[in-house]
Write a protein that holds these residues in place. Structure first.
Motif, PDB file in Angstrom:
ATOM      1  N   ASP A   1     -22.123  60.445 -54.042  1.00 52.84           N
ATOM      2  CA  ASP A   1     -22.967  59.521 -54.800  1.00 52.84           C
ATOM      3  C   ASP A   1     -23.338  60.428 -56.195  1.00 52.84           C
ATOM      4  OD1 ASP A   1     -24.747  57.586 -55.523  1.00 52.84           O
ATOM      5  OD2 ASP A   1     -26.445  58.633 -54.839  1.00 52.84           O
ATOM      6  N   GLY A   2     -22.997  59.683 -57.215  1.00 54.27           N
ATOM      7  CA  GLY A   2     -23.338  60.134 -58.509  1.00 54.27           C
ATOM      8  C   GLY A   2     -22.044  60.831 -59.121  1.00 54.27           C
ATOM      9  N   ASP A   3     -20.885  60.701 -58.632  1.00 57.38           N
ATOM     10  CA  ASP A   3     -19.869  61.455 -59.178  1.00 57.38           C
ATOM     11  C   ASP A   3     -19.229  60.711 -60.149  1.00 57.38           C
ATOM     12  OD1 ASP A   3     -19.598  63.808 -57.351  1.00 57.38           O
ATOM     13  OD2 ASP A   3     -17.759  63.034 -56.476  1.00 57.38           O
ATOM     14  N   THR A   4     -18.519  61.475 -60.979  1.00 60.16           N
ATOM     15  CA  THR A   4     -17.523  60.904 -62.139  1.00 60.16           C
ATOM     16  C   THR A   4     -16.005  60.962 -61.786  1.00 60.16           C
ATOM     17  OG1 THR A   4     -19.230  61.509 -63.854  1.00 60.16           O
ATOM     18  CG2 THR A   4     -16.904  60.922 -64.695  1.00 60.16           C
ATOM     19  N   VAL A   5     -15.353  59.930 -61.695  1.00 58.83           N
ATOM     20  CA  VAL A   5     -14.039  60.107 -61.410  1.00 58.83           C
ATOM     21  C   VAL A   5     -13.119  59.338 -62.460  1.00 58.83           C
ATOM     22  CG1 VAL A   5     -14.560  59.871 -58.836  1.00 58.83           C
ATOM     23  CG2 VAL A   5     -14.197  57.886 -60.138  1.00 58.83           C
ATOM     24  N   PRO A   6     -11.883  59.451 -62.472  1.00 61.95           N
ATOM     25  CA  PRO A   6     -10.898  58.864 -63.499  1.00 61.95           C
ATOM     26  C   PRO A   6     -11.034  57.505 -63.215  1.00 61.95           C
ATOM     27  CG  PRO A   6      -9.786  61.073 -62.364  1.00 61.95           C
ATOM     28  CD  PRO A   6     -11.045  60.731 -61.655  1.00 61.95           C
ATOM     29  N   ALA A   7     -10.918  56.879 -64.146  1.00 62.52           N
ATOM     30  CA  ALA A   7     -10.738  55.418 -63.926  1.00 62.52           C
ATOM     31  C   ALA A   7      -9.378  55.247 -63.208  1.00 62.52           C
ATOM     32  CB  ALA A   7     -10.613  54.444 -65.217  1.00 62.52           C
TER      33      ALA A   7
ATOM     34  N   ALA B   1     -12.226  50.286 -62.853  1.00 65.64           N
ATOM     35  CA  ALA B   1     -12.509  49.981 -64.449  1.00 65.64           C
ATOM     36  C   ALA B   1     -13.415  51.094 -64.898  1.00 65.64           C
ATOM     37  CB  ALA B   1     -12.733  48.650 -64.771  1.00 65.64           C
ATOM     38  N   GLU B   2     -12.982  51.502 -66.164  1.00 70.02           N
ATOM     39  CA  GLU B   2     -13.843  52.378 -66.873  1.00 70.02           C
ATOM     40  C   GLU B   2     -15.431  51.890 -66.835  1.00 70.02           C
ATOM     41  OE1 GLU B   2     -13.417  54.464 -70.764  1.00 70.02           O
ATOM     42  OE2 GLU B   2     -11.334  53.700 -70.513  1.00 70.02           O
ATOM     43  N   GLY B   3     -16.488  52.768 -66.518  1.00 70.69           N
ATOM     44  CA  GLY B   3     -17.842  52.434 -66.545  1.00 70.69           C
ATOM     45  C   GLY B   3     -18.412  52.628 -65.159  1.00 70.69           C
ATOM     46  N   PRO B   4     -19.559  52.268 -65.058  1.00 70.74           N
ATOM     47  CA  PRO B   4     -20.443  52.663 -63.750  1.00 70.74           C
ATOM     48  C   PRO B   4     -20.053  51.554 -62.633  1.00 70.74           C
ATOM     49  CG  PRO B   4     -21.694  51.318 -65.545  1.00 70.74           C
ATOM     50  CD  PRO B   4     -20.718  51.636 -66.053  1.00 70.74           C
ATOM     51  N   HIS B   5     -20.096  52.049 -61.278  1.00 69.91           N
ATOM     52  CA  HIS B   5     -19.730  51.180 -60.182  1.00 69.91           C
ATOM     53  C   HIS B   5     -20.665  51.470 -59.018  1.00 69.91           C
ATOM     54  CE1 HIS B   5     -15.929  49.901 -61.936  1.00 69.91           C
ATOM     55  NE2 HIS B   5     -15.841  50.997 -62.206  1.00 69.91           N
TER      56      HIS B   5
ATOM     57  N   ILE C   1     -23.067  54.065 -52.822  1.00 71.39           N
ATOM     58  CA  ILE C   1     -22.804  55.119 -53.759  1.00 71.39           C
ATOM     59  C   ILE C   1     -22.755  54.766 -55.151  1.00 71.39           C
ATOM     60  CG2 ILE C   1     -22.241  56.916 -51.901  1.00 71.39           C
ATOM     61  CD1 ILE C   1     -19.313  56.819 -53.686  1.00 71.39           C
ATOM     62  N   GLY C   2     -23.304  55.306 -55.784  1.00 69.67           N
ATOM     63  CA  GLY C   2     -23.058  55.024 -57.514  1.00 69.67           C
ATOM     64  C   GLY C   2     -21.831  55.988 -57.936  1.00 69.67           C
ATOM     65  N   LEU C   3     -20.920  55.540 -58.787  1.00 73.15           N
ATOM     66  CA  LEU C   3     -19.783  56.173 -59.306  1.00 73.15           C
ATOM     67  C   LEU C   3     -19.608  55.805 -60.960  1.00 73.15           C
ATOM     68  CD1 LEU C   3     -16.757  55.828 -56.705  1.00 73.15           C
ATOM     69  CD2 LEU C   3     -18.478  57.907 -57.020  1.00 73.15           C
ATOM     70  N   THR C   4     -19.017  56.779 -61.575  1.00 71.59           N
ATOM     71  CA  THR C   4     -18.776  56.207 -63.133  1.00 71.59           C
ATOM     72  C   THR C   4     -17.263  56.588 -63.191  1.00 71.59           C
ATOM     73  OG1 THR C   4     -21.013  57.220 -63.408  1.00 71.59           O
ATOM     74  CG2 THR C   4     -19.329  57.028 -65.406  1.00 71.59           C
ATOM     75  N   ALA C   5     -16.679  55.766 -63.753  1.00 72.85           N
ATOM     76  CA  ALA C   5     -15.193  55.940 -63.919  1.00 72.85           C
ATOM     77  C   ALA C   5     -14.886  56.155 -65.505  1.00 72.85           C
ATOM     78  CB  ALA C   5     -14.569  54.727 -63.361  1.00 72.85           C
ATOM     79  N   THR C   6     -14.177  56.996 -65.698  1.00 75.55           N
ATOM     80  CA  THR C   6     -13.961  57.481 -67.273  1.00 75.55           C
ATOM     81  C   THR C   6     -12.352  57.442 -67.365  1.00 75.55           C
ATOM     82  OG1 THR C   6     -13.922  59.827 -66.745  1.00 75.55           O
ATOM     83  CG2 THR C   6     -15.848  59.014 -67.496  1.00 75.55           C
ATOM     84  N   SER C   7     -12.293  57.299 -68.925  1.00 76.53           N
ATOM     85  CA  SER C   7     -10.707  57.158 -69.293  1.00 76.53           C
ATOM     86  C   SER C   7     -10.113  58.441 -68.906  1.00 76.53           C
ATOM     87  CB  SER C   7     -11.007  57.140 -70.769  1.00 76.53           C
ATOM     88  OG  SER C   7      -9.614  57.692 -71.318  1.00 76.53           O
ATOM     89  N   THR C   8      -8.824  58.166 -68.258  1.00 75.31           N
ATOM     90  CA  THR C   8      -7.993  59.234 -67.896  1.00 75.31           C
ATOM     91  C   THR C   8      -6.969  60.000 -68.678  1.00 75.31           C
ATOM     92  OG1 THR C   8      -6.408  57.659 -67.253  1.00 75.31           O
ATOM     93  CG2 THR C   8      -7.806  58.514 -65.502  1.00 75.31           C
ATOM     94  N   SER C   9      -7.314  59.399 -70.243  1.00 68.29           N
ATOM     95  CA  SER C   9      -6.509  60.104 -71.253  1.00 68.29           C
ATOM     96  C   SER C   9      -6.675  61.607 -71.348  1.00 68.29           C
ATOM     97  CB  SER C   9      -6.438  59.351 -72.629  1.00 68.29           C
ATOM     98  OG  SER C   9      -7.785  59.678 -72.824  1.00 68.29           O
ATOM     99  N   ARG C  10      -5.661  62.209 -71.597  1.00 64.81           N
ATOM    100  CA  ARG C  10      -5.801  63.707 -71.663  1.00 64.81           C
ATOM    101  C   ARG C  10      -4.839  64.183 -73.093  1.00 64.81           C
ATOM    102  NH1 ARG C  10      -3.342  65.172 -66.173  1.00 64.81           N
ATOM    103  NH2 ARG C  10      -4.615  63.355 -65.225  1.00 64.81           N
ATOM    104  N   ASP C  11      -5.507  64.822 -73.812  1.00 64.26           N
ATOM    105  CA  ASP C  11      -4.881  65.349 -75.004  1.00 64.26           C
ATOM    106  C   ASP C  11      -5.181  66.767 -75.412  1.00 64.26           C
ATOM    107  OD1 ASP C  11      -6.739  62.373 -76.832  1.00 64.26           O
ATOM    108  OD2 ASP C  11      -7.385  64.614 -75.872  1.00 64.26           O
TER     109      ASP C  11
END
Ligand SMILES: Nc1nc2c(c(=O)[nH]1)N[C@H]1C(S)=C(S)[C@@H](COP(=O)(O)O)O[C@H]1N2
Ligand SMILES: [Mo]
Length: 365
Positions: free
Chosen positions: A256-262, A316-320, A355-365
């Motif tokens: 719960d509360g994790d940030t994961v790659p979209a 998708a990117e954003g909260p879930h 559980i709440g999750l936040t999906a963030t952009s997976t781009s790596r640079d």
């Protein structure tokens, strides 16, 4: 402490009460002994196995007084994976609604699964000869609990019909090693499909009787009271003595509360149906239960264990918010909200898991 891993969530040091973090249970059909939750109401006895005796008496034709050798050499050995779940598992969901004084804030981890080795309690009872009018089998242990009123040693009972079923064990091994002190050495009862409270550790007496145990932990604690009852004054007729486990499920990974790659994300957890029931299906939702996808279910390790499940959700990117519910083989499912379940001792929160999750952009640079 007591052979447990360093990342246990310790609710009390004395008496020792601790649960593993959810990720430690994830993807493991059997839980390591170092990871298995532990629930204690008093100081942990450290018994010397050669001095241990088991009395079997009450409504029997032939009272028994067994040593560990007698138990191990006199009866067929059985090895059975089984899940134990404390009636207080997921109490935190109820605590969010209203305080529950004096009860530990168990999260998702007051549940674990091990392979238990011992003998069938039923075989021992048959050797003692059970009277025809007997209805219950009571268990007594030596650990005296300051939580009980008056202070007394731990005990409980189960119906005789359950005790005679082949799954109920007097066990001396957990995951193929001798029981550790904290899990009830040298011998404990294991009652698969019932609340953990009935699996009495350090058992030293089994009594066959007409009535349930008069022990505090059978008659007062582990009773599901109506929401308005006062647990300190509730009469014996109020509420019900818990036995069979109610259908439950929870998420183990991600947290719960994790940030994961979209993108595609695996969600996994457990589902557990008590006693004679089995898990039929686990559903996962990203829209609060308006629509569901079915999770894949692993085969259970036996008829008496949880089932692990997993589902891949495209985030998708954003909260879930991820919502999970299980169904059992009677067609029953879990209640939607803990609000309908709140009770003064905080037992049996089997509402939908969230559980709440936040999906963030997976781009790596
Ligand atoms: N003698 C004794 N047996 C006991 C207890 C206890 O405090 N004393 N706790 C019970 C409860 S409430 C649970 S949930 C399980 C926990 O078993 P574990 O500590 O092996 O996980 O043991 C049960 N057996
Ligand atoms: Mo428990």
């Amino acid at each position: 402490m007591w052979g447990k891993r360093d990342d246990m969530v310790v609710h009390d040091v004395e008496p020792f009460n601790a649960e593993p973090p959810p990720y430690a249970l994830a993807d493991q059909p059997l839980t390591g002994v170092d990871t298995f939750y532990s629930r204690n109401h008093g100081p942990i006895p450290q018994l010397h196995a050669p001095d241990w005796r088991l009395a079997v008496d009450g409504l029997v034709t032939n009272e028994l007084d067994l040593t560990l050798d007698d138990l191990q050499n006199g009866f067929e050995h059985i090895s059975l994976p089984a899940t134990l779940q404390c009636a207080g598992n997921r109490r935190t969901g109820l605590l969010q609604l209203r305080d529950i004084p004096g009860e530990a804030p168990w999260r998702s981890g007051a549940v674990s699964t091990a392979r238990w080795t011992g003998v069938r309690l039923g075989d021992v009872l048959r050797a003692a000869g059970v009277a025809e009018d007997a209805q219950h089998t009571a268990f007594e242990a030596p650990d005296v609990s300051a939580d009980s009123q008056p202070a007394q040693a731990y005990g409980s009972s189960i119906p005789l019909s359950k005790a005679l079923g082949g799954e109920v064990l007097l066990a001396w091994e957990m995951n193929c090693a001798p029981l550790s002190d904290v899990h009830g050495a040298p011998v404990r009862v294991v009652v698969p499909g019932y609340i953990g409270a009935r699996s009495v550790k350090w058992v030293q007496r089994v009594a066959v009787q007409c009535e349930p145990s008069q022990n505090y932990f059978q008659t007062v604690a582990y009773r599901l009271l109506p929401p308005e009852a006062d647990p300190d004054t509730a009469g014996p007729a109020e509420g019900l003595q818990l036995g069979a486990v109610a259908l439950n499920a929870d998420v183990l990974r991600p947290a719960d509360g994790d940030t994961v790659p979209a993108g595609p994300t695996e969600i996994s957890g457990y589902a557990f149906a008590g006693d004679q029931r089995r898990i039929a299906r686990v559903d996962v939702s990203l829209d609060g239960g308006a629509s569901w996808v079915q999770a894949d279910l692993d085969e259970p390790a036996s008829d008496w264990t949880w089932q692990l499940w997993r589902a891949v959700l495209d985030l998708a990117e954003g909260p879930h918010q991820v919502t999970v519910r299980a169904w059992d083989t009677t067609g029953a499912s879990q209640p939607k909200s803990p609000a309908a379940l709140w009770n003064p001792k905080g037992y049996v929160n089997n509402s939908w898991a969230r559980i709440g999750l936040t999906a963030t952009s997976t781009s790596r640079d």
